[in-house]
Every structure is written in C-alpha cells, then in structure tokens.
Write an enzyme that holds these catalytic residues in place. Sequence first.
Site, mmCIF file in Angstrom:
data_model
loop_
_atom_site.group_PDB
_atom_site.id
_atom_site.type_symbol
_atom_site.label_atom_id
_atom_site.label_comp_id
_atom_site.label_asym_id
_atom_site.label_seq_id
_atom_site.Cartn_x
_atom_site.Cartn_y
_atom_site.Cartn_z
ATOM 1 N N ASP A 51 0.589 -0.877 0.219
ATOM 2 C CA ASP A 51 0.261 -0.054 0.313
ATOM 3 C C ASP A 51 0.904 1.014 0.045
ATOM 4 O O ASP A 51 2.142 1.872 0.741
ATOM 5 C CB ASP A 51 -0.558 -0.262 0.774
ATOM 6 C CG ASP A 51 -1.681 1.194 1.375
ATOM 7 O OD1 ASP A 51 -1.476 2.432 0.852
ATOM 8 O OD2 ASP A 51 -2.625 0.946 2.194
ATOM 9 N N GLY A 72 1.813 3.490 -9.840
ATOM 10 C CA GLY A 72 0.448 2.815 -8.782
ATOM 11 C C GLY A 72 0.220 4.681 -7.899
ATOM 12 O O GLY A 72 0.762 5.483 -8.396
ATOM 13 N N GLY A 73 -1.241 4.102 -8.063
ATOM 14 C CA GLY A 73 -1.556 5.871 -7.328
ATOM 15 C C GLY A 73 -2.599 5.262 -7.718
ATOM 16 O O GLY A 73 -3.459 4.493 -8.424
ATOM 17 N N SER A 75 -5.941 7.096 -10.034
ATOM 18 C CA SER A 75 -5.853 7.310 -12.184
ATOM 19 C C SER A 75 -6.816 8.412 -12.160
ATOM 20 O O SER A 75 -7.011 8.500 -13.533
ATOM 21 C CB SER A 75 -5.148 5.875 -12.587
ATOM 22 O OG SER A 75 -7.223 5.507 -12.877
ATOM 23 N N SER A 111 0.141 12.250 -15.957
ATOM 24 C CA SER A 111 -0.519 12.336 -16.749
ATOM 25 C C SER A 111 -0.769 13.473 -17.547
ATOM 26 O O SER A 111 -0.494 14.944 -17.551
ATOM 27 C CB SER A 111 -1.663 12.140 -15.986
ATOM 28 O OG SER A 111 -2.977 13.116 -16.752
ATOM 29 N N ASN A 112 -1.316 13.641 -18.624
ATOM 30 C CA ASN A 112 -1.984 14.546 -19.621
ATOM 31 C C ASN A 112 -2.247 15.575 -18.733
ATOM 32 O O ASN A 112 -2.789 16.776 -18.991
ATOM 33 C CB ASN A 112 -2.306 14.757 -20.895
ATOM 34 C CG ASN A 112 -4.454 14.017 -20.442
ATOM 35 O OD1 ASN A 112 -5.380 14.900 -20.058
ATOM 36 N ND2 ASN A 112 -4.015 12.498 -20.796
ATOM 37 N N TYR A 136 -5.960 15.977 -9.041
ATOM 38 C CA TYR A 136 -5.505 14.959 -9.665
ATOM 39 C C TYR A 136 -4.170 15.233 -10.550
ATOM 40 O O TYR A 136 -3.175 14.836 -10.312
ATOM 41 C CB TYR A 136 -6.446 13.819 -10.337
ATOM 42 C CG TYR A 136 -5.376 12.533 -11.587
ATOM 43 C CD1 TYR A 136 -5.431 11.590 -10.825
ATOM 44 C CD2 TYR A 136 -5.365 13.095 -13.147
ATOM 45 C CE1 TYR A 136 -4.568 10.948 -12.171
ATOM 46 C CE2 TYR A 136 -5.398 11.903 -13.718
ATOM 47 C CZ TYR A 136 -4.763 11.207 -13.149
ATOM 48 O OH TYR A 136 -3.691 10.097 -14.546
ATOM 49 N N LYS A 140 -0.197 15.090 -10.301
ATOM 50 C CA LYS A 140 0.653 14.445 -11.522
ATOM 51 C C LYS A 140 1.907 15.430 -11.907
ATOM 52 O O LYS A 140 2.872 15.447 -11.561
ATOM 53 C CB LYS A 140 0.751 14.392 -12.549
ATOM 54 C CG LYS A 140 -0.894 13.056 -12.487
ATOM 55 C CD LYS A 140 0.263 11.901 -12.092
ATOM 56 C CE LYS A 140 -0.943 10.550 -11.879
ATOM 57 N NZ LYS A 140 0.030 9.369 -11.765
ATOM 58 N N ARG A 174 -11.574 13.574 -29.110
ATOM 59 C CA ARG A 174 -10.011 13.965 -27.787
ATOM 60 C C ARG A 174 -8.850 12.604 -27.876
ATOM 61 O O ARG A 174 -8.125 13.601 -27.724
ATOM 62 C CB ARG A 174 -10.708 13.986 -26.303
ATOM 63 C CG ARG A 174 -9.984 14.609 -25.969
ATOM 64 C CD ARG A 174 -9.945 15.003 -23.827
ATOM 65 N NE ARG A 174 -9.063 14.889 -22.939
ATOM 66 C CZ ARG A 174 -8.387 14.346 -22.483
ATOM 67 N NH1 ARG A 174 -9.237 12.667 -21.965
ATOM 68 N NH2 ARG A 174 -8.146 14.286 -21.249
#
Length: 267
Positions: A51, A72-73, A75, A111-112, A136, A140, A174
């Site tokens: 974890d 991990g995380g 999303s 992430s974008n 989120y 990132k 998109r």
Amino acid sequence: ASARRIVFTGASGGIGTMIRPLLAPLYPGLVLSDKVKPKDLLPSETFVAADLTKPDEVAAAVKGADSVIHLGGYSVEGPWDTILQANIIGCYNLFEAARQAGVKRVVFASSNHAVGFYPRKRKIGTDVTVRPDSRYGVSKAFGEALGALYADKHGMSVTCLRIGNVGPRPLDVRRLAIWISPEDIVQLIGIGLNHPDIRFEIVYGVSDNETSWWDNSRAQSLGYRPKGKSEDHRAHAEAEQAKIGPDPVGDLFQGGTFCASEFTNDV
Ligand code: 15L
C-alpha cells in the site's frame, strides 16, 4: 553481475493489466506490486503487495531493486483525501523508499492532466508551466517536481511520462490527439529504464498521432519511434464521439471532462 530487479507499482491497474504481457518477455523476473495481486500471474513474474501510503510496505517492495516503474496511485480525479494519500503521500513514499534502497532509475506515470488547461488550439512542449485541470492533475505535477528533486539532489535517473490515454484504440475525438498504444508506452518505459543519458526527463506518452497537441521532440531525440497512429482508428473514435455530444468547457481544453468537472469560471 546479478540480474536486474525491476519493481512495477500499480501492476494490477488499467495500464498494468494491458502491458504486463508485453513487459514479461522483455523483463523476465519483473516484480509486480499493487495493493491486490493480479489473478493471472505469469511464470516470469513475482508479486509483492504494498500500500503506497505505508512507508514500511513500500520500502519492503523496492528492497534490492535497481529500477522502479511507478504507475501506482489513484488514476482519475477524486476527493482531496484520496488524491493526497495515494498520489501525494504515496508518490513521496515511493521516491524516498527508492532513494534509501539505492534505486538508480524511476519511470513515473505522470499525466496529460498536469497540463490539461492548455487550450486545444495550442501546441505545447514539455517545458511549459504546468496547468493542472484537477486535484489529480496537481498530484501529477507534484510527482514530476518530486522526480526532479530526487534526480538533482540524489542523482537518480527519473523519466516522467505525461501519458495521454493508453488503450487498444482511441476512445473518442479527444483521444485521437492523446492516444498511445500499449506497445508505444512499453517503448517509452524501455527508454526510461535503459537510456544511458537520462538524469531528469519529461516526455509525452503519446503515439504518432496527426492531431496531437504536443511537441514530443525530446522523446524523439531519446530514440522514441512510436508505431501507433490514431488516424487508423478515426472512424471508430468519431462514432463513439457522436454518442457523447458536445461539452462547452471540456471541448476547449486538452484535459476534456477533467476541466469541465466542478468548473465555476467563465469561458
Ligand atoms: C488519465 O490520466 C487517466 O488515468 C485515464 O483514466 C484517462 O482519463 C486519461 O487520463 C485521459 O485523459 O483520457
């Protein structure tokens, strides 16, 4: 010399499930980690439960590793405490445990959504100021910043992949811009694990898409040669888009629905 030990966090997640069969022949002995064990462990894979919010568990998972693929995380967008635990505290625990274990390389799934509020009209490189579109996305951007710290302060080799959307084909219009095939993301992970000259890099996790919003020349110069082309799937993406309909906020910005969610500004 003993074989490399590579630990893959988030191995039971969406991307993990898609790419494990591609990683297995390339990285025999790959150590999978997640909160829950994948049901279909391959003969060449091993598993260690962890974890990310528990420093001791993360330390045990990365013990003896030379490299970590950190997917991990949590999303997608979520409540602050969920993002805080999984993506802020979890990411810190991962980098700090990696440093203490002497891990040399980390490939981090950014992430974008770290840059989701750039308009679709603009083409951006990886050197722009972050413009997160969600808690989120902020997490990132935090992970990218943490990676830079561990690279500059501790000499770790860190590659951040600003991933668009991984899948067998683009899900909508998109995603024609941001789609990446499972094969192409595996190629980028390979660059992060093996390229001799990486200190700290941010590259876009995107295939060779005609409508891309991103200048991915840095990835290109590191040897990335994407094979996927979203245009091959345009008919499918447009058919799916027709079922969704317009989004007056999301359609303006690269992050799409993540931008529109909880939006109280004017457009
Ligand atoms: C992401 O970062 C998410 O993990 C994924 O579920 C998709 O929503 C993707 O971005 C996307 O923007 O399509």
